[in-house]
Design a protein around this motif. Structure first.
Motif, short mmCIF file in Angstrom:
data_model
loop_
_atom_site.label_atom_id
_atom_site.label_comp_id
_atom_site.label_asym_id
_atom_site.label_seq_id
_atom_site.Cartn_x
_atom_site.Cartn_y
_atom_site.Cartn_z
N ILE A 119 -41.37 8.80 -41.02
CA ILE A 119 -40.99 8.90 -39.61
C ILE A 119 -42.18 8.54 -38.71
O ILE A 119 -41.99 7.94 -37.65
N ARG A 120 -43.40 8.85 -39.14
CA ARG A 120 -44.58 8.42 -38.36
C ARG A 120 -44.63 6.89 -38.32
O ARG A 120 -44.90 6.30 -37.27
N GLU A 121 -44.36 6.26 -39.45
CA GLU A 121 -44.36 4.79 -39.50
C GLU A 121 -43.26 4.20 -38.62
O GLU A 121 -43.46 3.21 -37.95
N GLU A 122 -42.09 4.84 -38.63
CA GLU A 122 -40.97 4.37 -37.80
C GLU A 122 -41.35 4.40 -36.32
O GLU A 122 -41.12 3.44 -35.58
N VAL A 123 -41.95 5.50 -35.89
CA VAL A 123 -42.35 5.65 -34.50
C VAL A 123 -43.46 4.65 -34.14
O VAL A 123 -43.44 4.04 -33.08
N LYS A 124 -44.39 4.48 -35.05
CA LYS A 124 -45.48 3.53 -34.84
C LYS A 124 -44.93 2.12 -34.61
O LYS A 124 -45.36 1.41 -33.70
N GLU A 125 -43.98 1.72 -35.45
CA GLU A 125 -43.36 0.39 -35.33
C GLU A 125 -42.66 0.24 -33.98
O GLU A 125 -42.76 -0.80 -33.34
N ARG A 126 -41.96 1.28 -33.55
CA ARG A 126 -41.20 1.21 -32.31
C ARG A 126 -42.13 1.12 -31.10
O ARG A 126 -41.86 0.37 -30.17
N ILE A 127 -43.22 1.87 -31.11
CA ILE A 127 -44.11 1.92 -29.93
C ILE A 127 -45.02 0.70 -29.86
O ILE A 127 -45.23 0.13 -28.80
N GLY A 128 -45.57 0.29 -30.99
CA GLY A 128 -46.45 -0.90 -31.00
C GLY A 128 -47.88 -0.56 -30.66
O GLY A 128 -48.75 -0.60 -31.52
N ASP A 129 -48.16 -0.26 -29.39
CA ASP A 129 -49.51 0.15 -28.99
C ASP A 129 -49.70 1.59 -29.42
O ASP A 129 -49.37 2.53 -28.68
N PHE A 130 -50.23 1.79 -30.61
CA PHE A 130 -50.19 3.09 -31.29
C PHE A 130 -51.45 3.26 -32.12
O PHE A 130 -51.81 2.36 -32.90
N ILE A 131 -52.11 4.38 -31.96
CA ILE A 131 -53.29 4.70 -32.76
C ILE A 131 -53.01 6.01 -33.49
O ILE A 131 -52.81 7.05 -32.85
N GLU A 132 -52.97 5.94 -34.82
CA GLU A 132 -52.73 7.14 -35.62
C GLU A 132 -54.06 7.81 -35.94
O GLU A 132 -54.97 7.19 -36.49
N VAL A 133 -54.15 9.09 -35.57
CA VAL A 133 -55.35 9.88 -35.80
C VAL A 133 -55.00 11.01 -36.77
O VAL A 133 -54.18 11.87 -36.45
N TYR A 134 -55.61 10.98 -37.93
CA TYR A 134 -55.42 12.05 -38.91
C TYR A 134 -56.46 13.12 -38.64
O TYR A 134 -57.65 12.91 -38.84
N VAL A 135 -56.01 14.26 -38.14
CA VAL A 135 -56.89 15.39 -37.87
C VAL A 135 -56.90 16.21 -39.15
O VAL A 135 -55.94 16.92 -39.47
N ASN A 136 -57.98 16.08 -39.89
CA ASN A 136 -58.08 16.57 -41.26
C ASN A 136 -58.97 17.81 -41.32
O ASN A 136 -60.13 17.76 -40.94
N ALA A 137 -58.39 18.89 -41.79
CA ALA A 137 -59.15 20.10 -42.09
C ALA A 137 -58.49 20.72 -43.32
O ALA A 137 -57.26 20.71 -43.44
N PRO A 138 -59.28 21.25 -44.26
CA PRO A 138 -58.70 21.88 -45.44
C PRO A 138 -57.78 23.04 -45.06
O PRO A 138 -57.99 23.71 -44.03
N LEU A 139 -56.77 23.27 -45.88
CA LEU A 139 -55.81 24.34 -45.63
C LEU A 139 -56.50 25.68 -45.39
O LEU A 139 -56.13 26.41 -44.47
N GLU A 140 -57.54 25.98 -46.16
CA GLU A 140 -58.24 27.26 -46.02
C GLU A 140 -58.84 27.39 -44.61
O GLU A 140 -58.82 28.46 -44.01
N VAL A 141 -59.39 26.31 -44.11
CA VAL A 141 -59.98 26.31 -42.77
C VAL A 141 -58.88 26.51 -41.72
O VAL A 141 -59.03 27.29 -40.78
N CYS A 142 -57.76 25.82 -41.89
CA CYS A 142 -56.65 25.97 -40.95
C CYS A 142 -56.15 27.42 -40.94
O CYS A 142 -55.85 27.97 -39.88
N GLU A 143 -56.08 28.03 -42.11
CA GLU A 143 -55.64 29.43 -42.18
C GLU A 143 -56.64 30.35 -41.48
O GLU A 143 -56.24 31.32 -40.82
N GLN A 144 -57.92 30.08 -41.61
CA GLN A 144 -58.94 30.90 -40.93
C GLN A 144 -58.84 30.77 -39.42
O GLN A 144 -59.12 31.71 -38.68
N ARG A 145 -58.44 29.61 -38.93
CA ARG A 145 -58.33 29.36 -37.49
C ARG A 145 -57.01 29.85 -36.90
O ARG A 145 -56.79 29.72 -35.71
#
Length: 192
Positions: A93-119
């Motif tokens: 679905i991210r790819e579908e939306v990216k194709e539709r919009i065109g001017d699109f920058i995908e940013v992967y906000v990456n944090a380990p699950l353990e860190v996300c749980e702590q936050r």
């Protein structure tokens, strides 16, 4: 005064608690201060206003992302910089939306699950682990990491400013913004 602004969607995806909203707020502040037209589509706010009634089934999650993508497409087409902050766990679905919009920058906000749980200030992971919340991304529902994101922000290893500056650098490189209009940009730029 700004010359004519080009629209673009900056789509921040990642687990709950990874730092999407925090980075989004930083970017919004920096870009608004210099006169850029910005709109923010935050997953929690959209769920309350545009996608009320949708569940967390795969079908409804995909529909939620399609709705957000539709709004982002309209805004982008009208030369607005759109900051989207949503988990958006499914790659297709991210790819579908990216194709539709065109001017699109995908940013992967990456944090380990353990860190996300702590936050986890809302206690959502705790509720998911106890079974109070079903289909929670990262616990009993999958998150498909982007295979080739335009930017990856490792929020357990870099500051909010460093993560945001990666995005500002990309926007400048692609011609969506002029870094000369962002005084803070050059000060933080060297820290990356």
């Amino acid at each position: 005064m700004l010359e004519k602004q080009r629209g673009v969607t900056i789509w921040l995806t990642g687990l709950s608690g990874a730092g999407k909203t925090t980075i989004c707020r930083f970017l919004e502040t920096e870009l608004r201060r210099t006169g850029y037209k910005i709109e923010v589509l935050d997953g929690d706010v959209v769920r309350q206003n545009l996608s009320k009634g949708l569940t967390f089934s795969k079908e409804d999650r995909d529909e939620n992302i399609r709705r957000i993508g539709f709004v982002a497409q309209l805004l982008t087409r009208n030369n607005v910089i759109v900051l989207v902050s949503v988990i958006s766990p499914y790659r297709a679905i991210r790819e579908e939306v990216k194709e539709r919009i065109g001017d699109f920058i995908e940013v992967y906000v990456n944090a380990p699950l353990e860190v996300c749980e702590q936050r986890d200030v809302k206690g959502l992971y705790k509720k998911a682990r106890s079974g109070e919340i079903k289909n929670f991304t990262g616990i009993d529902d999958l998150y498909e990491i982007p295979l080739e994101p335009d930017i990856e922000c490792k929020t357990n290893q870099e500051s909010v400013a460093q993560s945001a500056n990666k995005i500002l650098n990309k926007l400048e490189k692609l011609g969506y913004i002029n870094s000369l209009l962002l005084p803070q940009f050059h000060n933080n730029h060297s820290r990356i």
